[in-house]
Design a protein around this motif. Structure first.
Motif, PDB file in Angstrom:
ATOM      1  N   ALA A 277       8.335  33.417  88.685  1.00 40.94           N
ATOM      2  CA  ALA A 277       7.879  32.264  89.354  1.00 40.94           C
ATOM      3  C   ALA A 277       7.125  31.309  88.476  1.00 40.94           C
ATOM      4  CB  ALA A 277       6.504  32.773  90.459  1.00 40.94           C
ATOM      5  N   LEU A 278       6.429  32.041  87.351  1.00 38.88           N
ATOM      6  CA  LEU A 278       5.579  31.445  86.355  1.00 38.88           C
ATOM      7  C   LEU A 278       6.551  30.844  85.398  1.00 38.88           C
ATOM      8  CD1 LEU A 278       2.867  33.839  85.462  1.00 38.88           C
ATOM      9  CD2 LEU A 278       2.648  31.774  86.913  1.00 38.88           C
ATOM     10  N   SER A 279       7.538  31.555  84.884  1.00 41.46           N
ATOM     11  CA  SER A 279       8.395  31.215  83.471  1.00 41.46           C
ATOM     12  C   SER A 279       9.786  30.570  83.741  1.00 41.46           C
ATOM     13  CB  SER A 279       8.214  32.540  82.818  1.00 41.46           C
ATOM     14  OG  SER A 279       7.155  32.955  82.748  1.00 41.46           O
ATOM     15  N   ASP A 280      10.200  30.613  85.253  1.00 39.36           N
ATOM     16  CA  ASP A 280      11.850  30.421  84.918  1.00 39.36           C
ATOM     17  C   ASP A 280      11.890  28.848  84.766  1.00 39.36           C
ATOM     18  OD1 ASP A 280      14.500  30.707  85.361  1.00 39.36           O
ATOM     19  OD2 ASP A 280      14.352  30.212  87.701  1.00 39.36           O
TER      20      ASP A 280
ATOM     21  N   GLU B 149      26.398  28.247  82.141  1.00 42.19           N
ATOM     22  CA  GLU B 149      26.339  28.937  80.903  1.00 42.19           C
ATOM     23  C   GLU B 149      25.095  28.956  80.187  1.00 42.19           C
ATOM     24  OE1 GLU B 149      29.053  29.020  77.143  1.00 42.19           O
ATOM     25  OE2 GLU B 149      30.573  28.509  78.717  1.00 42.19           O
ATOM     26  N   ALA B 150      24.580  27.571  80.115  1.00 41.48           N
ATOM     27  CA  ALA B 150      23.254  27.417  79.527  1.00 41.48           C
ATOM     28  C   ALA B 150      22.169  28.161  80.259  1.00 41.48           C
ATOM     29  CB  ALA B 150      23.231  25.993  79.142  1.00 41.48           C
ATOM     30  N   GLN B 151      22.312  27.894  81.646  1.00 40.51           N
ATOM     31  CA  GLN B 151      21.242  28.445  82.437  1.00 40.51           C
ATOM     32  C   GLN B 151      21.013  30.059  82.399  1.00 40.51           C
ATOM     33  OE1 GLN B 151      19.042  27.421  85.791  1.00 40.51           O
ATOM     34  NE2 GLN B 151      18.686  29.094  84.483  1.00 40.51           N
ATOM     35  N   LEU B 152      22.501  30.826  82.186  1.00 41.62           N
ATOM     36  CA  LEU B 152      22.328  32.288  81.973  1.00 41.62           C
ATOM     37  C   LEU B 152      21.527  32.293  80.551  1.00 41.62           C
ATOM     38  CD1 LEU B 152      22.552  34.990  82.828  1.00 41.62           C
ATOM     39  CD2 LEU B 152      25.073  34.947  81.911  1.00 41.62           C
ATOM     40  N   ALA B 153      22.118  31.716  79.598  1.00 37.10           N
ATOM     41  CA  ALA B 153      21.669  31.999  78.157  1.00 37.10           C
ATOM     42  C   ALA B 153      20.083  31.805  78.178  1.00 37.10           C
ATOM     43  CB  ALA B 153      22.396  31.254  77.473  1.00 37.10           C
ATOM     44  N   LEU B 154      19.657  30.831  78.777  1.00 33.39           N
ATOM     45  CA  LEU B 154      18.096  30.715  78.677  1.00 33.39           C
ATOM     46  C   LEU B 154      17.215  31.466  79.506  1.00 33.39           C
ATOM     47  CD1 LEU B 154      15.933  28.464  77.761  1.00 33.39           C
ATOM     48  CD2 LEU B 154      16.307  27.160  79.595  1.00 33.39           C
ATOM     49  N   ARG B 155      17.969  31.945  80.702  1.00 33.33           N
ATOM     50  CA  ARG B 155      17.140  32.690  81.450  1.00 33.33           C
ATOM     51  C   ARG B 155      17.151  34.193  80.507  1.00 33.33           C
ATOM     52  NH1 ARG B 155      18.964  31.354  87.401  1.00 33.33           N
ATOM     53  NH2 ARG B 155      17.350  29.590  87.862  1.00 33.33           N
ATOM     54  N   TYR B 156      18.199  34.669  80.226  1.00 34.97           N
ATOM     55  CA  TYR B 156      18.320  35.618  79.307  1.00 34.97           C
ATOM     56  C   TYR B 156      17.170  35.717  78.201  1.00 34.97           C
ATOM     57  CZ  TYR B 156      20.213  39.344  76.413  1.00 34.97           C
ATOM     58  OH  TYR B 156      20.390  40.585  75.729  1.00 34.97           O
ATOM     59  N   SER B 157      17.096  34.611  77.425  1.00 36.45           N
ATOM     60  CA  SER B 157      16.232  34.441  76.498  1.00 36.45           C
ATOM     61  C   SER B 157      14.870  34.708  76.966  1.00 36.45           C
ATOM     62  CB  SER B 157      16.220  33.047  75.742  1.00 36.45           C
ATOM     63  OG  SER B 157      17.459  32.915  75.266  1.00 36.45           O
ATOM     64  N   ILE B 158      14.399  34.146  78.171  1.00 39.50           N
ATOM     65  CA  ILE B 158      13.210  34.312  78.654  1.00 39.50           C
ATOM     66  C   ILE B 158      12.837  35.704  79.006  1.00 39.50           C
ATOM     67  CG2 ILE B 158      11.677  33.625  80.656  1.00 39.50           C
ATOM     68  CD1 ILE B 158      13.119  30.910  80.594  1.00 39.50           C
ATOM     69  N   TYR B 159      14.112  36.239  79.564  1.00 45.31           N
ATOM     70  CA  TYR B 159      14.002  37.643  79.899  1.00 45.31           C
ATOM     71  C   TYR B 159      13.713  38.654  78.792  1.00 45.31           C
ATOM     72  CZ  TYR B 159      15.707  42.474  80.674  1.00 45.31           C
ATOM     73  OH  TYR B 159      15.779  43.789  80.484  1.00 45.31           O
ATOM     74  N   GLN B 160      14.089  38.172  77.625  1.00 46.09           N
ATOM     75  CA  GLN B 160      13.892  38.861  76.559  1.00 46.09           C
ATOM     76  C   GLN B 160      12.435  38.934  76.068  1.00 46.09           C
ATOM     77  OE1 GLN B 160      15.397  41.267  74.596  1.00 46.09           O
ATOM     78  NE2 GLN B 160      17.709  41.235  75.003  1.00 46.09           N
ATOM     79  N   LEU B 161      11.743  37.753  76.281  1.00 48.81           N
ATOM     80  CA  LEU B 161      10.519  37.607  75.916  1.00 48.81           C
ATOM     81  C   LEU B 161       9.552  38.330  76.889  1.00 48.81           C
ATOM     82  CD1 LEU B 161      10.749  33.810  75.166  1.00 48.81           C
ATOM     83  CD2 LEU B 161      10.162  35.459  73.543  1.00 48.81           C
TER      84      LEU B 161
END
Lengths: 766, 766
Positions: free
Chosen positions: B275-278, B286-298
């Protein structure tokens, strides 16, 4: 016995070494000690002082003239050549008293004749453009020989070919070769007259590789044939008008004068040289020969005839090191000339005046002011040193080194040389004519290089390379900082004197456009330049900031890490780079140069600390350890280092390759270092404008050491034994000269002899 | 679809990559995405944040706990293991919405049974010491299986073994492993409760490598068996008294709570995080998943629970890069946290306060004042970076590098991070509690490092390494000098403010013992520090002094010179070292950080000059090119660089080795860079204490970009399309917030939505 270098037998592995060992020369040109029948594959070379050429983007290097000495004999259709023929006896000899190279070879021919071939040559000290070569041949049986003699145009070049459009001709029997250099179109001309032999059929053959005469000789058993070649060499830099005409005239005149007369004139000059420069060692014949040989090597390359050339790091023994002039000259050769032939020292230092603009260009190139002298200086003073001076043996790639960029001590070394010359000669004219400008410009360069730390209230010299080149890009290298302070202080002192004595010059030099330091700035940095002091506990001066943090390993351990014998130990990834192992004397050189500033205990501590850490990867290194060991009263520590230095070109044991770079040739800095180790070290000689000091310290084996010095225009004979020191003034008139022997003052009047007993008493006699 | 990362089939070559790609974690620990049956050979690891150990003189690195997840099944005497068994189907999955790792594998046994094995685990976001793992197995035939589950004490270590004296025990059915680290004797304890399955025979076996329960399962066709493991991990650094007791209690309590309840608590926190970071991208799945995945890693490595740890360069994916904290954190990860989770940003910056003494020690070690932050920082702030960080592939020798010695920009980066935090949060308390001291000490360090040129009237920074590590030891690196000036200026501004607002602290910080710079000195250097300006013709800023003199070759030409694929391109003899090819964004990073100081034409000129010269040898590089390309209105130049950054841990295409050094693992700086490229780049977000600026520049494919930001305690929803920008305040009350969208000022009140049409009109609605 102590004047002859001799090798019996022929060993093809030693051809290169002998080419250097048996060198002759006269400062104008050097002639490698190769045999008459050799060609460029055996590294024949007549190397011309101060003549440089660059082909494309390859290294710029000295030009070798076409070889006018080329002489071959054929018997029974086969060549009499040590490389291929049956050799019964072979001797090569160098008479260092007279600068004469000779060889005698006895060949056995296919038909069973025993043929003895002799050749004797000298590069005339009297006529600088002349080489004279006398031959004789005799046979124990009647035999017909073919003599092929002429000019070999297939010149040995490392980064050549430097000569183009070589034209060969015969002018009324005089053979000539005339070519031009690639870069500047300098004309290089060789002419040779042949006198004798009693000729049979004769033909002249020119090809693209040279011009020769072929002469049939009918040799009768026991009756020798003789002939002489008069080889004259000129270039268009000689300012003689037409170089070809000059060479033709020179060889013709030489023939007219004749061999004996030319030899006599040559020998007379050698005699004068030795009268000025000989050093006598009693009790150690080996050392005596080695030291005289070292002096010989210096004499044959001394620029007695020109103030526009200096002495390259490999003398005139070929193109190695680009024939470039390094700090070697001021720091390791100059003292010999200064004390024995001040006129040559003057020429050497005038070379730096003539190349001042090149040094200014280098400083400007790096964004500095003043004069940053070339690490590798050639004719113009621009730096011949490349950024990639070594090839990495592991990858075959050029390796970035910082010799050119960071050895700022070169400008200090130049200034130091000028000041030493001035101190010992009192030659004010020299200062006024350019010497002062050089020193001042070097000081300005140092100011622009140095940076200031306001809170520490001091200037520092960051990112330099000192003498120890295995550690590049260090901060506050002790040697560099002391030398820089010395340079700045002498600049201040000199300018203060000029303000009184030559106000116009003073005003001109200290004009101060924006961004250029003037007297105030130089005075300030001279006071505030940081120099590393001896550690208060160990007395060791740290070679540079954080040197003590490097890995402290033994030389043996370092060597065990070497993977390939020619790998470079310094540079980015070298095995020495990250350790305390150093290439050469650095702090210890400082101890020598500033011997009065450091107490004996400090000198000893530093000698003992750095000595086991020194790899002596430079031929400049051992003599420094000898000098400081003598200075601290340990002559027997010094002795092996002296021997190593003095024999370097006799043994040929020096490093021949770094990476794939050939660095063989002669070692004039070591030759000079041998003289320094003997006279300044064991003799303990030191002089300035006020007095001559002697603090002798002879090695056990030596019973006496005798030499001559020139100080401010007056010559003195010095003889040192274990018991006493004898000083004899050779002057007819003039002022007294102050001496200080083992701390005691003695005044020596013209013509007077002073005897000082080493247990403390002085007596003066006639 | 955009929340699941999934791989079908099993490829042994991708084990290492998948271990990183399928990571789970909660900031306290990271759990590599390895399979249940794997052991250290497959790089299993439960890496503990902030727990470091050193064995002898080997590299200090993070400690991996014994692996409480180890679970193996045996059928017909053979193991059901993807590495050896017959696998009919295999799927590995990561649910990034909820931080759940799962696998499903269908095995065929020797006797022909088809056995389906499922495992699903999460590292609890709610209970930081807890990992929960649920299993199920079923068969299409009746079959007897052996389940072996417990704690694997054979830990994967790079420079270990870090754990010693491991003791295994069973406490009323709870298995435990308790060990101590070698260096500091930190206790590391793992306890696990097993719930289910319906057990047959059961035995507990301890060996030197671990402790397991062996359980016989009688599986009936079609009837699954299930079980859950509750794994609790504590160390003595947790300050919970007895770590073993805490772990036992933790696993027992977890079992009591049960799987579903724990999962729910975990999912709720994930929901809050998103809710804060998406960041929502419309039009590019493709970009959507990659970006969310990057945020997930953080999110899985964020130190939400501790202000004494920060984020290492490879997150918690193992021991790579010594688990050390680099500049990566402040420069590439901090912005994400700053805008979405300021509390985590606070912890990250407090870590620098806690390690200030280590930074002071490093400065003092090198003879400087103030705080020189570690290039590789661990728990104490002392530098873990070694002087020999890379092995030369040609000689096998350690290579001297200058990461540790010369990257002084690290202190600027730290100061910058603190200032950014302060600007965006207005958290004055933070400054007073240590932030100001850190900035001031960094400024003092810079003063002591800088040197002054009186005639140029400027300070310079010599002998540094900038972000482009292929060029070590350069002078006046533009990035470093701008960052240093920025640091010095902010120090002056901050201290001037403190003088008014916190005079006691101001007085304490500016006390000035001899040799320490005070306000006057810092003020002077802030005014007089040299920064390289854009060239007046080309607009290019030279990366460092004499960069333009380096060989100007293409990347292709450079690559053709590479002899061995893992050779290091920098260092003393690297192929890039002597060329203009750079490792990563350097001047271009400057263009991003100081985007307001440079005109668009200058930014464009530098992007175009440096882009073809950049090798992107660092994962930090591409996002910077994306950021600046967006900034200059070229989003489609930016897009490929964004994609490369955002997919780095999905594709696993990054560099795995430098020399023989393994550098795999996750790339949190690139993960942060992906967020930056999207939100700061395409979104054009920029904020300071006065206003929030938005200059959007969406790539062609994207129809909308939506994200949330926190500024000074208030949250805003931002939605950007090609036509307009919608800003919604999520605050209930408080002050208005100034926005500037494409240069136009808009004020947004609590609860209000402002709409800005990208053709220029603003309208505010409810």
């Amino acid at each position: 016995m102590s004047w002859i270098v001799r090798e019996e037998g022929f060993d093809p592995k030693r051809i290169t070494n002998h080419g250097s060992k048996f060198m002759t020369g006269n400062g104008y040109m050097g002639c490698r000690g190769t045999l008459d029948e050799f060609s460029k594959e055996q590294l024949t070379a007549v190397t011309l002082a101060g003549v440089y050429d660059q082909v494309g983007t390859k290294w710029r290097e000295p030009v070798n003239a076409p070889n006018g000495l080329r002489t071959r004999l054929y018997a029974d259709g086969a060549e009499l050549n040590v490389l291929s023929a049956s050799v019964e006896k072979h001797v090569q000899e160098l008479d260092i008293a007279r600068g004469i190279h000779s060889r005698e070879t006895v060949y056995l021919t296919g038909s069973g004749a025993r043929i003895t071939f002799r050749s004797e040559r000298f590069v005339s000290m009297d006529q600088l453009h002349l080489i004279v070569n006398r031959f004789s041949v005799h046979s124990d049986k009647d035999i017909s020989l073919t003599l092929e003699t002429g000019i070999d145009g297939a010149v040995w070049d490392i980064n050549g070919p430097h000569l183009k459009e070589t034209q060969y001709a015969s002018h009324e029997g005089i053979l000539t070769a005339a070519a031009s250099t690639q870069e500047l179109g300098i004309r290089v001309v060789v002419a040779e007259c042949l006198e004798g032999p009693q000729a049979g059929d004769q033909e002249i053959v020119a090809s693209e590789n040279g011009i020769v005469q072929r002469i049939q000789l009918s040799l009768q058993a026991g009756a020798p044939q003789e002939w002489v070649k008069y080889v004259s060499v000129y270039t268009s830099l000689d300012e003689v008008g037409d170089a070809l005409a000059a060479a033709l005239f020179g060889s013709r005149q030489a023939q007219a004068a004749g061999y004996e007369s030319l030899l006599k004139a040559h020998e007379e000059i050698w005699e004068q040289h030795w009268a000025l420069s000989d050093v006598v060692i009693e009790g150690d014949d080996e050392a005596q020969l080695a030291l005289r040989y070292s002096i010989y090597q210096l004499l044959i390359i001394a620029p007695a005839g020109s103030e526009k050339v200096s002495i390259p790091a490999r003398g005139l023994s070929g193109q190695v090191y680009k024939g470039a002039v390094f700090w070697d000259t001021e720091m390791f050769m100059l003292p010999f000339f200064l004390y024995t032939q001040p006129q040559v020292a003057r020429n050497i230092m005038l070379y730096r005046k003539h190349t001042l603009d090149g040094a200014r260009r280098k400083a400007a190139e790096y964004g500095f002011g003043g004069a940053y002298y070339a690490w590798e200086s050639q004719d113009s003073g621009d730096d011949a040193c490349t950024l990639f001076n070594i090839t990495d043996v592991f990858t075959g790639r050029p390796m970035r080194t910082y010799f050119r960029d960071k050895q700022i001590h070169i400008s200090c070394d130049v200034a130091h040389g000028i000041w030493e010359y001035y101190k010992l000669t009192g030659d004010t004219r020299f200062l006024l004519d350019g010497g002062a400008e050089v020193i001042w410009e070097c000081a300005r360069f140092l100011y622009s290089y140095a940076c200031y730390y306001p809170l520490k209230e001091r200037y520092e010299l960051l990112d330099v390379t000192g003498p120890d080149e295995y550690h590049e890009r260090v901060h506050n290298n002790a040697f560099t900082n002391y030398m820089a302070r010395h340079t700045l202080r002498m600049a201040v002192r000199m300018m203060d004197e000029l303000a009184e004595q030559a106000p116009a010059l003073h005003a001109e030099l200290t004009r101060q456009p924006k961004g250029v330091p003037g007297m105030n700035e130089i005075r300030e940095i001279a006071e505030r330049l940081y120099v590393p002091e001896p550690d208060e506990h160990t007395a060791v001066i740290e070679q540079f900031d954080r040197y003590h943090q490097l890995e402290d390993i033994s030389l043996q351990e370092l060597k065990s890490r070497i993977l390939q014998s020619n790998e470079y130990l310094g540079g980015g990834n070298g095995v020495a780079t990250t350790t305390q192992i150093i290439k050469q004397a650095d702090v210890v050189l400082l101890m020598h140069l500033f011997k009065d500033e450091f107490a004996p205990a400090i000198k000893k501590a530093n000698w003992e600390f750095y000595e086991p850490r020194t790899e002596h990867g430079s031929s400049l290194s051992p003599c420094v350890y000898a000098l400081v060991a003598s200075d601290i009263g340990m002559p027997d520590w010094a002795y092996p280092y002296f021997k190593r230095t003095a024999t370097i070109d006799l043994t040929g044991d020096s490093k021949q390759y770094v990476g794939d770079l050939y660095i063989g040739g002669t070692h004039p800095a070591a030759n000079g270092g041998a003289w320094m180790a003997a006279v300044l070290g064991f003799g303990g000689l030191q002089a300035d404008e006020k007095e001559v000091r002697l603090n002798p310290s002879l090695p056990t084996a030596w019973s006496a050491l005798a030499f001559k010095i020139h100080v401010r225009g007056h010559a003195f004979d010095i003889r040192i034994t274990k018991e006493d020191v004898l000083v004899t003034s050779l002057a007819a008139d003039g002022p007294e000269q102050a001496f200080r022997i083992q701390g005691s003052a003695v005044s020596v009047s013209p013509g007077q002899t002073a005897m000082f007993s080493l247990n403390g008493r002085v007596s003066a006699g006639s």
